[in-house]
Enzyme design. Structure first.
Site, PDB file in Angstrom:
ATOM      1  N   GLU A 218       7.971  -8.356 -11.638  1.00  0.00           N
ATOM      2  CA  GLU A 218       6.764  -7.549 -11.491  1.00  0.00           C
ATOM      3  C   GLU A 218       6.295  -7.552 -10.044  1.00  0.00           C
ATOM      4  O   GLU A 218       5.858  -6.544  -9.520  1.00  0.00           O
ATOM      5  CB  GLU A 218       5.657  -8.091 -12.409  1.00  0.00           C
ATOM      6  CG  GLU A 218       4.433  -7.191 -12.529  1.00  0.00           C
ATOM      7  CD  GLU A 218       3.374  -7.401 -11.468  1.00  0.00           C
ATOM      8  OE1 GLU A 218       2.514  -6.533 -11.305  1.00  0.00           O
ATOM      9  OE2 GLU A 218       3.416  -8.439 -10.759  1.00  0.00           O
ATOM     10  N   GLU A 219       6.407  -8.704  -9.404  1.00  0.00           N
ATOM     11  CA  GLU A 219       5.797  -8.876  -8.075  1.00  0.00           C
ATOM     12  C   GLU A 219       6.447  -8.035  -6.988  1.00  0.00           C
ATOM     13  O   GLU A 219       5.894  -7.864  -5.913  1.00  0.00           O
ATOM     14  CB  GLU A 219       5.815 -10.356  -7.665  1.00  0.00           C
ATOM     15  CG  GLU A 219       4.978 -11.269  -8.560  1.00  0.00           C
ATOM     16  CD  GLU A 219       3.489 -10.981  -8.498  1.00  0.00           C
ATOM     17  OE1 GLU A 219       3.081 -10.093  -7.734  1.00  0.00           O
ATOM     18  OE2 GLU A 219       2.739 -11.646  -9.242  1.00  0.00           O
TER      19      GLU A 219
END
Lengths: 355, 362, 334
Positions: A218-219
Site C-alpha cells: 500500500e505504501e
C-alpha cells in the site's frame, strides 16, 4: 481487562514484525498463524496478499453477497542502494518518509543471514555549517552504520536491494495511548484478526462471504489490494486504515483532521477516493445503533487502498474506517487504543449489517 | 522469397538486427504505422498475434506442450519524438514533444518528418552571434525548418504529423554502438533474437513477445492493456538503464560492459526477481543487482499489477545518453541480454515456482 | 430535442464529482427513449445501450456528468465553512463567487483577509452562508456536503453561450443529441452512451465503465481549451471553427485510424472541424484507452474558453458540428 491485554499484545507482535512494502513475508506468516484457528485455509495470491474467506449462512444459496475487508501488512521502510567505502550503507526510502524523522533512528536490515542492527547517521553537528544545522539532513547525505569495518565486510553480508525498517520499541503511555512503528497499518490487521475471531464465535445469519485481505505494497501506491479486489470482485469493500491527524497544540481546529480518542474515523473524501454518501451514512448509522464511537474525517488528505479498490474492474463500492494516528510514517506513531477497539467493533457490525 | 531471406540473415547477426529494428520509425502513439515493417523483420520467425487499438504488437512462439504456462516478455516499441502542432509561414513547423527529450540536443539536429511523404528537416538554431544568453528554448518554442514553401509544407504536412530523429548508426570502439532509439528497441531486438534462436523444444512455456506502445508518453504504458490481453503466468519487462558516465552517481547507474541489471523493487515480484538472479548465477550470466525502491520507472509496475497480478521481474540494459539520437550501448551487454532471455524462457524451475494456477479463494 | 434548453436544464443541476445522482436522474429521463437498455454501475456511471442487429463493432461514447466544486470539511464556531476542493478549482476565478450546496443552501466563497492571490489555496478559503453561529450552520450543512459555483447559462452575441458548468454538460447535451440522431438508424454493433462520473478527480468513472463494456472503439466528448483568447498560449483551436478532433492531450495520443476516420467523415458530410492538440490536461479518453485489454480511442471536443471558471464560453454551432460528426461517424463504422 484481559481483552485489552490480548489486543495490545497482538498489536505489539504485529508491529514488531519486519515488513516494508515488497517484503511482507514475516508479517504474513505471523498473521497466517494467528488466524489458523478461525480460518485454516487462508491462502496467498500471486502478489503475496493473504486472503482468508469466512462463509456465513447457507453456503449453497444462489443469492450470496460478498464483502471484502482489507488492511495492509506493509510499512514504510528502506532499501539499501549502495555499499559505500568504509562499509557504510547508502539507502532510499520505500514509501513516503520525511527526511526530518530519519537521522538518529535505529533500524533493522534484512540480510542474507537474517536481521542485523543498524543506525541511521550523518556527520556530527561539529562538522555542519550554520546552514546545514538548520535543516533536516538530505537522504543522500545520510547513511546506515552497521558497524562494518570496511566495504568488503559489508558487501559480504548486505546486498544492494536489501530491505530495512525502523527498529522501535512498542509501549503504552499516557491515557490509553500506544506508540510504535508500523501502527499503520498493523492495527488494521489486528482489527481484522480480532473481528474474524468474533465472527467465528457468533456467526451472522446472513448469506455472505466475508473476504479478509491482508494486502501488500500500500505504501508505494501500487497496491496489492487491486489484485485482490480483481480476484474477489466483491459487492462492497471496507478498508481498515490509519489516518494522519494533527490534533496537537498549535494546530487550527479546522486542520486537525480527526480527534484522538474520538472514535474510528470515516472518510467522505481523500485524495484517492470520493466515497459514496449512502455507504458513509449507512456506516455512521450502524455505529450509532451499535454504540460504536465514530467520527467523520474533517479534512481532505492522504489516500489509501480504497483508491485502487474502488476503480478495480467494473467498480466497487468502498468504505474506509481509520484509526486516527499521530506522527504517521515515523518510528513513533501514536494512537489511542479505544479508537482501535471502535475500528474493530465497527468492522464486525458492518460485516453483519451493511449488505 | 526475399522476405524470408531478410529475416533469416537478421536472426544470425544481432548487430544488424538491432540496427534494422531501431531504424523502424515508431514515434510514441504512432506505432501502428510500422506493423508491416515489424512483421517483415520478425513475422516469419515468430507468430504474429495482433496489433491492438493502443498500438501494442504481440508475437508468439508456442512450445507445443499441453497446458504450457504463458511467459510474457515486454519491451516497449515506441520511441521519443515530436509532433507537429502548427504549420507556419515559410514552411516552418511548431512541434511538441512526445516523451521527455533532452532540449540540449535539439538545436541544429537532423529530423525526419513522417508526413504524406517522408521528408527531411533541420531544427532551427539561432547562431551564437545573434543570441544573448545560453538559456535553452523550450521544445514548444523551437521550430523545424522543412525547406519547403508555405503552400507545399501545408500540402504535405498536417497538424498531428509525427517527427522522429534521423536513423544513423555508427560503431565505436570495443563493440559499442551509437544511434537513436536503442531505448527500448535494442532490448526488443535482443528479446526477439533470443526467442527465435531458442529451439521450441527447450521452451518452458508459450512465449509472448509484447512490443508495447506509448511507454514514453503514458504513465501506465500500453503494456498494461497488452499484458491484460495475454494474462501470462509471469513476465519479464526489459528496458534500458542509465549507464555510468562522468558526472553521475554510482548508485543511480550501472556500468557498461558488465552485463545486464536486475532491479530489486517494491513494485515488482521479489521471488521471481531472486529466481532470475539465481538463474544468472547458475548459468554464469553477467549481471548486477540494482535497487529501485519504490518504482523501476518502467512498464514493470503496471504489468505486475495487471488483473489478479502478474509476477514480474525488471531487467535493464545499460545505455548512455538516454533520450538522445546518439544513445550508446555495448554489444557485449546485448549478447548477455540475449543469453538471459533465452535461459529465462527455458527455465523449468521458474515455470514451476511461478505456477499459481491451482490457487482459488472461494 | 431542443439543444439549448437541454443544455440549460443540465447545467442548472449541481452535481459534483462523486455526487452525480441528480444529474443522472435528469439524463436518464432524456436518454431513455433513445436507447434499448439502461443501467447504473457501482460508481454511478449511467450506461445506456442502443442494441445492434448483430456483428459489428462495440462503440462507446462518453461524456462526464460531474463538475468541480467544494466539500465542507469543518464548521468554525463562527458558522463559517472550511472546504476542500473537488477537482481543479481555479481560486482566482472562484474568489467572491456565489456558491450553492447540493441541498440548495446558498453562500459565497471568500479568501481569508490578507492572503495574496498568489497564495490562494483551499486552506485559505471559506464559505460564508450567512449563519450567525456554528449551531445555525449545522442546521443547514453537514460535513461532507458539496458546494458548487452557482450554475447559470445565458446566450450571448454570435450564437455563443456563457455560464457554467459547460464542462462537461455541453458534452452530455451533445451525447444526448447523438443518441437522438441515431435512434432510428439500424446499426450492426451495440452503441453505449456513457454518462461518466468522477472525471474531474482523475477520470475514474470512465475506467470502470470501459472495463465493463470492452469497447472496440471509444470516443470521448468533452471540452477543450482554445488559442483564441488574449494572451493565450499558441494553440490551433478556435471557438466557432467547428468540432475539434483530438490528436493528443497530456494524457493520451488518439488512435490514428480514428482521427483519420473522423476527419474524412467531416469532409464527406461537409461538417466544420478542426484538429486539436492540447498540451496540458487530460480527459476520459485515456481511461478508456487502457481499461482492460485496451481500446482504440478518439475524442471530439467542444472548443471552450475560460474552462473551470464561473463563465465558460462555447459556440453552439461547434456543439452541433460535434453531434453531427460523431453520429455520422458511428453510422459509418457501426
Amino acid at each position: 481487562m484481559n481483552d485489552m491485554k490480548n489486543s495490545l499484545s497482538l498489536i505489539e507482535r504485529l508491529c514488531g514484525a519486519f515488513g516494508p512494502s515488497g517484503c511482507e513475508g514475516e508479517v504474513a506468516s505471523l498473521i497466517k498463524n494467528e488466524i489458523f484457528d478461525v480460518c485454516p485455509d487462508a491462502k496467498f495470491d500471486r502478489m503475496g496478499n493473504l486472503i482468508a474467506v469466512m462463509r456465513f449462512g447457507d453456503v449453497t444459496a444462489s443469492e450470496r453477497k460478498r464483502i471484502m475487508i482489507s488492511a495492509h501488512m506493509d510499512e514504510v521502510g528502506f532499501m539499501i542502494t549502495e555499499i559505500k567505502s568504509g562499509g557504510y550503507l547508502g539507502f532510499d526510502t520505500v514509501g513516503g518518509i520525511s527526511a526530518s524523522v530519519l537521522a538518529g533512528r535505529r533500524v533493522k536490515v534484512l540480510t542474507q543471514n537474517g536481521l542485523i542492527n543498524g543506525v541511521i547517521a550523518s556527520k556530527a553537528i561539529h562538522h555542519k555549517d550554520k546552514k546545514e544545522r538548520q535543516k533536516a539532513v538530505d537522504i543522500d547525505k545520510l547513511y546506515i552504520d552497521i558497524g562494518a569495518c570496511d566495504k568488503e565486510e559489508a558487501e559480504a553480508l548486505v546486498r544492494i536491494g536489501d530491505f530495512a525498517t525502523f527498529d522501535s520499541e512498542f509501549y503504552t503511555f499516557g491515557e490509553d495511548l500506544v506508540k510504535g512503528k508500523a501502527l499503520d497499518d498493523r492495527m488494521g490487521c489486528a482489527a481484522m484478526i480480532e473481528a474474524m475471531r468474533r465472527l467465528k464465535d457468533s456467526p451472522p445469519k446472513k448469506n455472505i462471504d466475508a473476504c479478509f485481505c491482508f494486502t501488500v505494497r500500500e505504501e508505494i501506491g501500487l497496491s496489492g489490494a487491486k489484485a485482490a479486489a480483481y480476484e474477489l470482485s466483491p459487492d462492497v469493500a471496507l478498508v481498515l486504515e490509519t489516518t494522519a491527524i494533527a490534533d496537537i497544540a498549535d494546530a487550527a481546529a479546522s486542520r486537525r483532521v480527526a480527534d484522538m480518542g474520538g472514535g474510528v474515523a470515516i472518510s467522505f473524501m481523500d485524495r484517492s477516493t470520493v466515497y459514496s454518501r449512502e455507504l458513509v451514512d449507512a456506516a455512521i448509522d450502524i455505529a450509532k445503533r451499535k454504540g460504536v464511537k465514530a467520527q467523520v474525517k474533517r479534512y481532505v488528505s492522504g489516500g489509501n487502498d480504497a483508491g485502487t479498490i474502488h476503480k478495480t474492474a467494473e467498480g466497487i463500492k468502498t468504505l474506509a474506517a481509520s484509526v486516527p494516528t499521530r506522527y504517521l510514517h515515523s518510528a513513533a506513531c501514536v494512537a489511542n487504543i479505544n479508537d482501535y477497539f471502535a475500528q474493530r467493533d465497527l468492522c464486525v457490525s458492518i460485516i453483519e449489517e451493511i449488505i | 522469397m526475399l522476405k524470408i531471406l531478410i529475416s533469416e540473415i537478421m536472426m544470425k547477426d544481432l548487430k544488424r538486427f538491432i540496427f534494422s529494428l531501431c531504424a523502424v520509425p515508431s514515434v510514441s502513439g504512432f506505432e501502428s504505422r510500422s506493423t508491416e515493417a515489424l512483421r517483415s523483420l520478425i513475422g516469419d520467425e515468430l507468430e504474429f498475434v495482433s496489433v491492438d487499438g493502443v498500438g501494442n504488437h504481440l508475437f508468439c512462439k508456442r512450445s507445443g506442450k499441453q497446458n504450457a504456462p504463458k511467459i510474457l516478455i515486454d519491451t516497449h516499441f515506441d520511441e521519443i519524438g515530436l509532433l507537429v502542432t502548427e504549420v507556419l509561414d515559410g514552411g516552418f513547423l511548431r512541434v511538441c514533444q512526445m516523451g521527455g527529450i533532452d532540449p540540449s540536443i535539439m538545436q541544429a539536429s537532423d529530423v525526419v518528418i513522417y508526413g504524406k511523404q517522408t521528408l527531411r528537416g533541420v531544427v532551427v538554431s539561432t547562431p551564437p552571434h545573434l543570441k544573448k544568453d545560453s538559456d535553452l528554448p523550450k521544445i514548444e518554442e523551437m521550430l523545424i525548418d522543412t525547406g519547403l514553401s508555405t503552400d507545399k509544407a501545408r500540402e504535405l504536412i498536417e497538424i498531428g504529423t509525427p517527427v522522429g530523429f534521423a536513423p544513423v548508426y555508427t560503431e565505436l570502439l570495443n563493440g559499442r554502438i551509437c544511434g537513436k532509439s536503442f531505448d527500448d528497441k535494442a532490448c526488443a531486438a535482443c528479446a526477439a533474437f533470443a526467442i527465435v534462436n531458442t529451439p521450441k523444444e527447450a521452451l518452458a512455456g508459450d512465449v509472448y513477445l509484447l512490443l508495447s506502445s506509448v511507454e514514453e508518453t503514458n504513465r501506465l504504458g500500453g503494456a498494461a492493456a497488452g499484458a491484460f490481453s495475454v494474462m501470462p503466468d509471469y513476465a519479464m519487462v526489459i528496458d534500458v538503464n542509465l549507464a555510468r558516465v562522468p558526472d553521475t552517481k554510482d548508485f543511480e547507474t550501472v556500468e557498461m560492459d558488465k552485463g545486464i541489471s536486475i532491479s530489486v523493487s517494491a513494485s515488482t515480484h521479489l521471488e521471481l526477481t531472486r529466481l532470475t538472479e539465481k538463474l544468472c548465477v547458475d548459468r554464469e550470466i553477467e549481471h548486477s543487482m540494482i535497487a529501485a525502491p519504490t518504482s523501476t520507472g518502467t512498464n514493470a509496475a503496471s504489468v505486475n499489477l495487471t488483473a489478479c497480478g502478474i509476477p514480474t521481474v525488471d531487467v535493464g540494459l545499460p545505455l548512455a545518453s538516454m533520450h538522445t539520437y546518439t544513445e550508446v550501448v555495448s554489444m557485449r551487454d546485448c549478447e548477455t541480454l540475449v543469453k538471459l532471455v533465452g535461459e529465462f524462457i527455458s527455465s523449468e524451475e521458474i515455470a514451476e515456482k511461478m505456477n499459481f494456477s491451482e490457487v482459488s479463494f472461494i | 430535442m431542443n439543444f439549448y434548453s437541454v443544455l440549460k436544464e443540465l447545467c442548472l443541476c449541481p452535481s459534483v464529482s462523486g455526487r452525480e445522482q441528480k444529474i443522472r436522474e435528469k439524463i436518464s429521463a432524456i436518454v431513455s427513449p433513445f436507447c434499448d437498455e439502461m443501467r447504473t454501475d457501482a460508481l454511478g456511471n449511467l450506461i445506456a445501450v442502443k442494441k445492434g442487429v448483430g456483428g459489428g463493432k462495440r462503440v462507446m461514447l462518453a461524456a462526464h456528468m460531474d463538475e468541480i466544486g467544494f466539500m465542507v470539511t469543518f464548521i468554525e464556531d463562527s458558522g463559517m465553512l472550511r472546504v476542500a476542493t473537488v477537482g481543479g478549482i481555479s481560486f482566482t476565478a472562484a474568489a467572491f463567487g456565489e456558491v450553492v450546496s447540493e441541498n440548495g443552501v446558498r453562500g459565497t466563497i471568500i479568501p481569508e483577509e490578507k492572503v495574496k492571490p498568489a497564495d490562494f489555496k483551499a486552506d485559505s478559503f471559506y464559505i460564508d452562508i450567512g449563519a450567525k453561529s456554528k449551531k445555525q450552520a449545522e442546521a443547514k450543512v453537514r460535513i461532507g456536503d458539496f458546494f458548487v459555483l452557482t450554475p447559470h447559462v445565458q446566450k450571448l452575441a454570435g450564437g455563443r453561450v456563457c455560464g457554467r458548468p459547460l464542462d462537461d454538460r455541453i458534452g452530455c447535451a451533445v451525447l444526448l443529441d447523438i443518441a437522438e440522431r441515431l435512434r432510428d438508424k439500424a446499426l450492426d454493433g451495440d452503441v453505449y452512451y456513457v454518462f461518466s462520473v468522477q472525471e474531474e478527480v482523475g477520470c475514474r468513472g470512465a475506467m470502470t465503465a470501459a472495463f465493463a463494456i470492452k469497447p472496440d472503439i471509444a470516443i470521448c466528448l468533452d471540452v477543450t481549451a482554445t488559442g483564441d483568447t488574449l494572451g493565450a498560449s499558441p494553440m490551433a483551436c478556435r471557438l466557432g471553427d467547428g468540432a475539434a478532433v483530438k490528436i493528443k492531450d497530456a494524457s493520451v495520443i488518439c488512435n490514428e485510424e480514428i482521427v483519420r476516420g473522423l476527419c474524412e467523415t467531416a469532409q464527406e458530410n461537409k461538417i466544420k472541424y478542426q484538429k486539436e492538440i492540447l498540451l496540458f490536461g487530460g480527459t476520459d479518453t485515456s481511461s478508456m484507452q487502457l481499461a482492460g485489454a485496451g481500446a482504440a480511442v478518439g475524442a471530439v471536443s467542444i472548443p471552450t474558453r475560460y474552462i473551470h471558471s464561473g463563465n465558460e464560453m462555447c459556440d453552439l454551432s461547434d456543439a452541433q458540428s460535434c453531434a453531427a460528426l460523431v453520429s455520422e461517424y458511428v453510422k459509418k463504422i457501426g
